[in-house]
Design a protein around this motif. Structure first.
Motif, PDB file in Angstrom:
ATOM      1  N   LEU A 118      -0.240  19.015 -24.842  1.00  0.00           N
ATOM      2  CA  LEU A 118      -0.835  17.746 -25.278  1.00  0.00           C
ATOM      3  C   LEU A 118       0.121  16.590 -25.028  1.00  0.00           C
ATOM      4  N   ILE A 119       1.401  16.813 -25.366  1.00  0.00           N
ATOM      5  CA  ILE A 119       2.399  15.754 -25.206  1.00  0.00           C
ATOM      6  C   ILE A 119       2.566  15.397 -23.729  1.00  0.00           C
ATOM      7  N   LEU A 120       2.645  16.415 -22.889  1.00  0.00           N
ATOM      8  CA  LEU A 120       2.814  16.171 -21.452  1.00  0.00           C
ATOM      9  C   LEU A 120       1.584  15.486 -20.871  1.00  0.00           C
ATOM     10  N   ALA A 121       0.409  15.898 -21.308  1.00  0.00           N
ATOM     11  CA  ALA A 121      -0.821  15.274 -20.817  1.00  0.00           C
ATOM     12  C   ALA A 121      -0.844  13.794 -21.186  1.00  0.00           C
ATOM     13  N   MET A 122      -0.433  13.491 -22.405  1.00  0.00           N
ATOM     14  CA  MET A 122      -0.394  12.087 -22.832  1.00  0.00           C
ATOM     15  C   MET A 122       0.609  11.300 -21.999  1.00  0.00           C
ATOM     16  N   ALA A 123       1.775  11.881 -21.763  1.00  0.00           N
ATOM     17  CA  ALA A 123       2.815  11.189 -21.009  1.00  0.00           C
ATOM     18  C   ALA A 123       2.359  10.924 -19.575  1.00  0.00           C
ATOM     19  N   PHE A 124       1.798  11.931 -18.927  1.00  0.00           N
ATOM     20  CA  PHE A 124       1.395  11.751 -17.539  1.00  0.00           C
ATOM     21  C   PHE A 124       0.154  10.873 -17.414  1.00  0.00           C
ATOM     22  N   THR A 125      -0.691  10.870 -18.420  1.00  0.00           N
ATOM     23  CA  THR A 125      -1.835   9.962 -18.404  1.00  0.00           C
ATOM     24  C   THR A 125      -1.350   8.525 -18.493  1.00  0.00           C
ATOM     25  N   ALA A 126      -0.326   8.305 -19.326  1.00  0.00           N
ATOM     26  CA  ALA A 126       0.243   6.957 -19.422  1.00  0.00           C
ATOM     27  C   ALA A 126       0.821   6.539 -18.078  1.00  0.00           C
ATOM     28  N   LEU A 127       1.524   7.448 -17.419  1.00  0.00           N
ATOM     29  CA  LEU A 127       2.082   7.155 -16.090  1.00  0.00           C
ATOM     30  C   LEU A 127       0.958   6.876 -15.097  1.00  0.00           C
ATOM     31  N   GLY A 128      -0.070   7.704 -15.163  1.00  0.00           N
ATOM     32  CA  GLY A 128      -1.206   7.524 -14.262  1.00  0.00           C
ATOM     33  C   GLY A 128      -1.878   6.183 -14.476  1.00  0.00           C
ATOM     34  N   SER A 129      -1.942   5.766 -15.732  1.00  0.00           N
ATOM     35  CA  SER A 129      -2.530   4.469 -16.046  1.00  0.00           C
ATOM     36  C   SER A 129      -1.720   3.348 -15.407  1.00  0.00           C
ATOM     37  N   MET A 130      -0.407   3.469 -15.457  1.00  0.00           N
ATOM     38  CA  MET A 130       0.457   2.447 -14.843  1.00  0.00           C
ATOM     39  C   MET A 130       0.239   2.406 -13.346  1.00  0.00           C
ATOM     40  N   VAL A 131       0.145   3.564 -12.720  1.00  0.00           N
ATOM     41  CA  VAL A 131      -0.068   3.630 -11.268  1.00  0.00           C
ATOM     42  C   VAL A 131      -1.405   3.021 -10.908  1.00  0.00           C
ATOM     43  N   MET A 132      -2.423   3.329 -11.693  1.00  0.00           N
ATOM     44  CA  MET A 132      -3.764   2.805 -11.412  1.00  0.00           C
ATOM     45  C   MET A 132      -3.777   1.296 -11.552  1.00  0.00           C
ATOM     46  N   ILE A 154       0.853  -1.190   0.000  1.00  0.00           N
ATOM     47  CA  ILE A 154       0.000   0.000   0.000  1.00  0.00           C
ATOM     48  C   ILE A 154       0.885   1.234   0.000  1.00  0.00           C
ATOM     49  N   ASN A 155       1.975   1.173   0.757  1.00  0.00           N
ATOM     50  CA  ASN A 155       2.883   2.311   0.805  1.00  0.00           C
ATOM     51  C   ASN A 155       3.456   2.599  -0.573  1.00  0.00           C
ATOM     52  N   ILE A 156       3.725   1.508  -1.304  1.00  0.00           N
ATOM     53  CA  ILE A 156       4.276   1.693  -2.648  1.00  0.00           C
ATOM     54  C   ILE A 156       3.267   2.430  -3.531  1.00  0.00           C
ATOM     55  N   VAL A 157       1.979   2.050  -3.378  1.00  0.00           N
ATOM     56  CA  VAL A 157       0.944   2.694  -4.201  1.00  0.00           C
ATOM     57  C   VAL A 157       0.844   4.167  -3.842  1.00  0.00           C
ATOM     58  N   ILE A 158       0.826   4.437  -2.507  1.00  0.00           N
ATOM     59  CA  ILE A 158       0.706   5.831  -2.061  1.00  0.00           C
ATOM     60  C   ILE A 158       1.908   6.623  -2.555  1.00  0.00           C
ATOM     61  N   ASP A 159       3.091   6.012  -2.436  1.00  0.00           N
ATOM     62  CA  ASP A 159       4.298   6.696  -2.875  1.00  0.00           C
ATOM     63  C   ASP A 159       4.227   6.987  -4.371  1.00  0.00           C
ATOM     64  N   SER A 160       3.730   6.047  -5.145  1.00  0.00           N
ATOM     65  CA  SER A 160       3.661   6.240  -6.597  1.00  0.00           C
ATOM     66  C   SER A 160       2.724   7.385  -6.935  1.00  0.00           C
ATOM     67  N   LYS A 161       1.573   7.422  -6.268  1.00  0.00           N
ATOM     68  CA  LYS A 161       0.604   8.491  -6.559  1.00  0.00           C
ATOM     69  C   LYS A 161       1.167   9.833  -6.152  1.00  0.00           C
ATOM     70  N   LEU A 162       1.800   9.852  -4.984  1.00  0.00           N
ATOM     71  CA  LEU A 162       2.383  11.107  -4.495  1.00  0.00           C
ATOM     72  C   LEU A 162       3.475  11.582  -5.447  1.00  0.00           C
ATOM     73  N   LEU A 163       4.283  10.626  -5.895  1.00  0.00           N
ATOM     74  CA  LEU A 163       5.355  10.966  -6.830  1.00  0.00           C
ATOM     75  C   LEU A 163       4.775  11.523  -8.127  1.00  0.00           C
ATOM     76  N   LEU A 164       3.690  10.924  -8.582  1.00  0.00           N
ATOM     77  CA  LEU A 164       3.050  11.385  -9.812  1.00  0.00           C
ATOM     78  C   LEU A 164       2.520  12.800  -9.643  1.00  0.00           C
ATOM     79  N   ILE A 165       1.877  13.053  -8.502  1.00  0.00           N
ATOM     80  CA  ILE A 165       1.323  14.390  -8.265  1.00  0.00           C
ATOM     81  C   ILE A 165       2.443  15.418  -8.187  1.00  0.00           C
ATOM     82  N   LEU A 166       3.523  15.047  -7.469  1.00  0.00           N
ATOM     83  CA  LEU A 166       4.657  15.967  -7.367  1.00  0.00           C
ATOM     84  C   LEU A 166       5.264  16.228  -8.741  1.00  0.00           C
TER      85      LEU A 166
END
Lengths: 292, 312
Positions: B138-152, A3-15
């Motif tokens: 647009l390019i950045l939005a696509m890149a971060f959406t791809a990253l977000g998809s991986m995280v999800m 879970i920490n890994i998930v939270i860290d990943s989301k936080l990293l993404l937001i940052l």
């Protein structure tokens, strides 16, 4: 742990998104606008050329005129002049509309050749201070009061309250000095009329034709017959001396004198101006013609 | 309303695109304002330096402006500004005004000399809307959406791994055991032993109904040959298993008695599982008359997943 890994990943993404937003803002803020540099000089008051002796001779032949219209043709003639090529490494033509600059060039002897009115040269005694000598001159002309709808009269009663167009630089004879002398002779002051100033003889004519003035003081040229009637002009003074070419003769440089005279005559022969094509020269150079 | 993963990603993409574009536009706006300020400053400096050479009017000395030369100067100045891509143009200097159709807002400045105050009118050009757009958003939005998809996806997998396995509740089945001639429900110990004839007939009935899409068995008619064959087959199997050595019974006779024995046994086996009993229970005839005569004792709702025959 997971879970920490998930939270860290989301936080990293937001940052990362936040930092990228800042980077994008900075990029937009700083990109472009580099081209807005200091504006370079826009007013050109000279043209110049090197002679065949430029490599060995650093001295410059400086010419002063008041209008840039003849600058390039004159430069070409002078740069092709053999005597100038022998004696100078560089030729420049300087122009300025201001009387201050004219006074500096001839009063301090900065110009080797100058097209100037006789009264200015006399006012600063340039013949005795720097040896300026007339190398060529244009014909004398008459000064007139010119009106649109009647022949002007030179009397106090007629001129009283009239709108009179004059040139705004006091060294002009036909446009300033002669009419003011006329008023003084009539025991009138500038306050007895409405003086409207213009900064060129062409502008004076525009003032007259548009009805902004009643009379102007100027010379008469053939082209004026298209706009005004020769019957509606009254001479004020007949023999106003024309502008003259003065050459600085600090030494007895007769070769240069005659060579310059020859160049000016060539220039006059090729100019389209009716006034500037009628150039006269003082005697003396025919014997030395083959030497230049 | 729960959002699908695709919807979430689409919303993320649009939001990111909007954010990055807004950030870029904001930066561009501030850059534009700085350019305007720098351009106006440069224009003021240039004109101030050139004032002695410009034929402007000076009431103190009763000189008038030379419109043609000043206009020429202003046009040269504007050409320079255009080359620099400056967002500013000079419209008017003192009384000399250029005829132009620049789109923008006017700004009036004043150059103060020792003799007079010279008004200067500049036009601050309106920026084009497309100058504030960028493909980078647009390019950045696509890149971060791809990253977000991986995280999800990773979060989903972890979530799935942590969820307890939910076993499906056990349901009662029909257990036909040829080894001990019993019927069972597969859930508890309730088993009932049947005599050869009803046991074999029921096993054959189950088998027959599983093979038919819409089985129809009328007790007023003869037992179908296929059903009888299956019953005989099961009896043969009992002989093989050593349960009997007797003569093969006549499965076509005394159908009511046979079905009654079967029903009694099923009621005991599925005593606690009424829903299952209804599936495996040969229906009784209801009422009298024509409806009774058309009665179907076949197992219409039986399914192979709920039947297990051991020793077949």
């Amino acid at each position: 742990m997971r879970i920490n890994i998930v939270i860290d990943s989301k936080l990293l993404l937001i940052l990362s998104v936040g930092m990228t937003l800042m980077a994008v803002w900075l990029y937009a803020r700083t990109s472009g606008g580099e081209e807005i540099y200091e504006i370079p000089q826009l007013i050109s008051e000279s043209v110049s050329c090197d002679t065949s002796a430029a490599d060995t001779n650093q001295s410059s032949f400086v010419t002063f005129i008041s209008s840039p219209s003849m600058a390039r043709p004159l430069l070409k003639k002078l740069c092709e002049n053999p005597a100038i090529n022998r004696q100078f490494g560089h030729v420049s033509i300087q122009w300025s509309h201001t009387e201050q600059d004219m006074i500096q060039y001839v009063g301090k002897g900065l110009a080797d050749l100058a097209l100037v009115k006789e009264n200015v040269m006399n006012a600063f005694a340039t013949q005795s201070t720097h040896g300026y000598k007339v190398v060529a001159f244009y014909q004398d002309y008459a000064t007139y009061l010119i009106s649109l709808k009647e022949k002007p009269r030179i009397d106090k009663q007629y001129l009283w309250g009239k709108r009179l167009g004059l040139l705004d630089y006091p060294s002009s004879r036909s446009g300033h000095m002669v009419p003011k002398r006329m008023l003084a002779d009539l025991e009138m002051t500038v306050d007895d009329l409405e003086i409207v100033y213009a900064n060129s003889h062409y502008a004076l004519r525009d003032l007259l034709s548009s009805g902004q003035v009643d009379i102007i003081s100027s010379y008469w040229q053939r082209e004026d017959e298209e706009r005004f009637s020769a019957n509606y002009r009254t001479p004020i003074e007949s023999n106003v001396s024309g502008s003259k070419w003065y050459l600085k003769m600090e030494t007895e440089n007769t070769d240069l004198f005659c060579a310059v005279q020859r160049s000016l005559r060539d220039l006059a022969d090729s100019t389209p101006s009716n006034y500037y094509s009628k150039l006269a020269v003082p005697e003396g150079c025919e014997l030395a013609r083959n030497g230049g | 309303m729960a959002l699908t993963r695709q919807t979430k990603l689409a919303l993320l993409f649009v939001s990111l695109w909007g954010l990055f574009q807004a950030s870029f536009s904001s930066g561009k706006h501030f850059q534009y304002m700085a350019s305007v300020e720098r351009s106006l400053s440069n224009v003021e400096t240039r004109i101030a330096l050139d004032l002695p050479k410009l034929k402007l009017a000076n009431p103190k000395f009763r000189t008038v402006a030379h419109g043609a030369s000043v206009s020429y100067y202003l046009r040269s100045l504007n050409t320079q500004l255009e080359q620099m891509q400056a967002p500013v143009r000079v419209k008017q200097l003192q009384s000399v005004e250029l005829d132009s159709d620049w789109d923008g807002t006017r700004s009036v400045l004043s150059l103060q000399t020792a003799d007079q105050s010279i008004p200067l009118t500049a036009v601050i050009l309106t920026p084009q809307w497309w100058e504030r757009l960028t493909p980078l958003a647009l390019i950045l939005a696509m890149a971060f959406t791809a990253l977000g998809s991986m995280v999800m996806r990773r979060a989903y997998k972890i979530k799935q791994a942590r969820m307890p396995v939910v076993e499906e509740p056990e349901v009662a089945r029909l257990l036909i055991n040829l080894h001990d001639k019993t019927l069972g429900n597969g859930l508890d110990d309730a088993v009932v032993k049947l005599p050869n004839k009803p046991f074999c007939f029921y096993a054959a009935l189950v088998d027959y109904c599983l093979q038919q899409d819409e089985p129809y068995l009328n007790h007023n008619k003869d037992v179908p040959e296929e059903l009888l064959a299956l019953a005989n087959k099961y009896f043969s199997r009992l002989i093989e298993l050593g349960h009997t050595k007797r003569k093969r019974p006549d499965f076509s006779t005394n159908l009511d008695k046979t079905l009654s024995e079967i029903r009694t046994a099923l009621e005991e086996v599925f005593h606690d599982y009424v829903e299952a009993r209804d599936i495996f229970y040969p229906p009784k005839a209801q009422g009298e008359g024509s409806r009774s005569k058309a009665h179907n004792y076949a197992l219409e709702h039986i399914h192979i997943d709920r039947v297990e025959i051991l020793g077949k």
